[in-house]
Design a protein around this motif. Structure first.
Motif, PDB file in Angstrom:
ATOM      1  N   ASN A 110      56.661 -25.914 -55.747  1.00  0.00           N
ATOM      2  CA  ASN A 110      57.507 -26.367 -54.642  1.00  0.00           C
ATOM      3  C   ASN A 110      57.011 -25.782 -53.325  1.00  0.00           C
ATOM      4  O   ASN A 110      57.715 -25.805 -52.332  1.00  0.00           O
ATOM      5  N   GLN A 111      55.792 -25.251 -53.313  1.00  0.00           N
ATOM      6  CA  GLN A 111      55.225 -24.655 -52.107  1.00  0.00           C
ATOM      7  C   GLN A 111      54.131 -25.549 -51.534  1.00  0.00           C
ATOM      8  O   GLN A 111      53.468 -26.286 -52.267  1.00  0.00           O
ATOM      9  N   ARG A 112      53.956 -25.457 -50.241  1.00  0.00           N
ATOM     10  CA  ARG A 112      52.898 -26.187 -49.547  1.00  0.00           C
ATOM     11  C   ARG A 112      51.566 -25.513 -49.876  1.00  0.00           C
ATOM     12  O   ARG A 112      51.424 -24.309 -49.731  1.00  0.00           O
ATOM     13  N   LYS A 113      50.583 -26.286 -50.307  1.00  0.00           N
ATOM     14  CA  LYS A 113      49.277 -25.741 -50.672  1.00  0.00           C
ATOM     15  C   LYS A 113      48.391 -25.662 -49.441  1.00  0.00           C
ATOM     16  O   LYS A 113      48.252 -26.624 -48.713  1.00  0.00           O
ATOM     17  N   VAL A 139      41.388 -26.061 -46.730  1.00  0.00           N
ATOM     18  CA  VAL A 139      40.451 -25.865 -45.631  1.00  0.00           C
ATOM     19  C   VAL A 139      39.727 -27.179 -45.370  1.00  0.00           C
ATOM     20  O   VAL A 139      39.227 -27.808 -46.315  1.00  0.00           O
ATOM     21  N   ALA A 140      39.667 -27.590 -44.104  1.00  0.00           N
ATOM     22  CA  ALA A 140      38.970 -28.821 -43.730  1.00  0.00           C
ATOM     23  C   ALA A 140      37.491 -28.704 -44.072  1.00  0.00           C
ATOM     24  O   ALA A 140      36.872 -27.666 -43.862  1.00  0.00           O
ATOM     25  N   GLY A 141      36.934 -29.779 -44.637  1.00  0.00           N
ATOM     26  CA  GLY A 141      35.528 -29.802 -45.000  1.00  0.00           C
ATOM     27  C   GLY A 141      35.238 -29.349 -46.416  1.00  0.00           C
ATOM     28  O   GLY A 141      34.093 -29.385 -46.846  1.00  0.00           O
ATOM     29  N   TYR A 151      50.398 -31.867 -43.931  1.00  0.00           N
ATOM     30  CA  TYR A 151      50.174 -33.234 -44.397  1.00  0.00           C
ATOM     31  C   TYR A 151      50.822 -33.398 -45.762  1.00  0.00           C
ATOM     32  O   TYR A 151      51.117 -32.410 -46.441  1.00  0.00           O
ATOM     33  N   ASN A 152      50.987 -34.661 -46.187  1.00  0.00           N
ATOM     34  CA  ASN A 152      51.460 -34.986 -47.527  1.00  0.00           C
ATOM     35  C   ASN A 152      50.464 -35.920 -48.194  1.00  0.00           C
ATOM     36  O   ASN A 152      49.972 -36.853 -47.562  1.00  0.00           O
ATOM     37  N   VAL A 194      54.249 -38.976 -56.853  1.00  0.00           N
ATOM     38  CA  VAL A 194      54.654 -37.620 -56.511  1.00  0.00           C
ATOM     39  C   VAL A 194      53.979 -37.263 -55.192  1.00  0.00           C
ATOM     40  O   VAL A 194      52.849 -37.665 -54.936  1.00  0.00           O
ATOM     41  N   THR A 195      54.706 -36.547 -54.346  1.00  0.00           N
ATOM     42  CA  THR A 195      54.177 -36.136 -53.044  1.00  0.00           C
ATOM     43  C   THR A 195      53.794 -34.661 -53.107  1.00  0.00           C
ATOM     44  O   THR A 195      54.590 -33.823 -53.510  1.00  0.00           O
ATOM     45  N   ILE A 196      52.556 -34.389 -52.692  1.00  0.00           N
ATOM     46  CA  ILE A 196      52.044 -33.020 -52.705  1.00  0.00           C
ATOM     47  C   ILE A 196      51.892 -32.560 -51.255  1.00  0.00           C
ATOM     48  O   ILE A 196      51.108 -33.144 -50.500  1.00  0.00           O
ATOM     49  N   PRO A 197      52.658 -31.541 -50.851  1.00  0.00           N
ATOM     50  CA  PRO A 197      52.552 -31.048 -49.472  1.00  0.00           C
ATOM     51  C   PRO A 197      51.332 -30.136 -49.295  1.00  0.00           C
ATOM     52  O   PRO A 197      51.104 -29.240 -50.094  1.00  0.00           O
ATOM     53  N   LEU A 198      50.539 -30.416 -48.255  1.00  0.00           N
ATOM     54  CA  LEU A 198      49.348 -29.626 -47.946  1.00  0.00           C
ATOM     55  C   LEU A 198      49.439 -29.074 -46.536  1.00  0.00           C
ATOM     56  O   LEU A 198      50.050 -29.689 -45.661  1.00  0.00           O
ATOM     57  N   SER A 199      48.811 -27.942 -46.324  1.00  0.00           N
ATOM     58  CA  SER A 199      48.697 -27.359 -44.993  1.00  0.00           C
ATOM     59  C   SER A 199      47.222 -27.069 -44.738  1.00  0.00           C
ATOM     60  O   SER A 199      46.616 -26.274 -45.459  1.00  0.00           O
TER      61      SER A 199
END
Length: 183
Positions: A33-36, A39-41, A105-106, A123-128
């Motif tokens: 239930n946490q935002r993962k 890293v860009a790239g 992002y999701n 399912v929606t996966i929250p990303l940071s």
């Protein structure tokens, strides 16, 4: 050693409240239930779980919805077979493009029974996306010496390689005055 690491990862994830999506016979879950943080790239892995509550063997395809996300799944389709009344944990590899701005992002993952066109669940996966910093400063040609009364002109090219907005301060000093410019 891999089995021990995988078992400990799964035991940690099972303690969290799952986000459910799907129908009665088959469920798709994102166990955290946490935002993962990603890293860009680079490529990042996320764990999803598919539960087969039916009495039949099922082949399930998992895909990232490309219309709702700029991230790519590698490979584009992940297939997992699930025994009757079984559970399958699947690690999905997501490529985060290098030009992705930092922020939240999701990612929407859809699940299909093999051969069907409509998803049975999502399912929606929250990303940071973490910020990355990179600024390049290049000085253009300048004369080696000046004669009294000459004017000195300098040009700098500043390139932002970060995945966020930046501001640049330039301070120009001489014996007569100081000038500060903000861009």
């Amino acid at each position: 050693m891999f089995k021990l690491a995988a078992a400990s990862l799964f035991s940690v994830l099972f303690c969290n409240q799952p986000m459910l999506a799907g129908q009665n016979e088959i469920e798709l879950k994102y166990l955290s239930n946490q935002r993962k943080e990603v890293v860009a790239g680079l490529t990042s892995n996320v764990l999803v779980q598919v539960v087969n509550n039916s009495n039949e063997y099922r082949d399930v395809e998992l895909k990232v919805n490309r219309e709702k996300s700029q991230f790519r799944q590698i490979p584009e389709v992940a297939v997992t077979g699930i025994e009757p009344k079984g559970v399958s944990n699947k690690i999905l590899s997501l490529f985060i493009p290098g030009n992705t701005k930092s922020g939240d992002y999701n990612v929407v993952v859809e699940s299909f029974l093999r051969g069907e066109k409509l998803p049975f669940g999502t399912v929606t996966i929250p990303l940071s996306v973490k910020p990355k910093y990179g600024i390049s400063v290049h000085k253009q040609y300048t004369p080696e010496f000046l004669v009294s009364g000459d004017t000195l002109g300098l040009k700098f090219f500043i390139t932002n390689y970060s995945n966020m907005e930046v501001s640049v301060n330039a301070s120009i000093s001489s014996s007569n005055k100081t000038e500060t410019r903000l861009d």
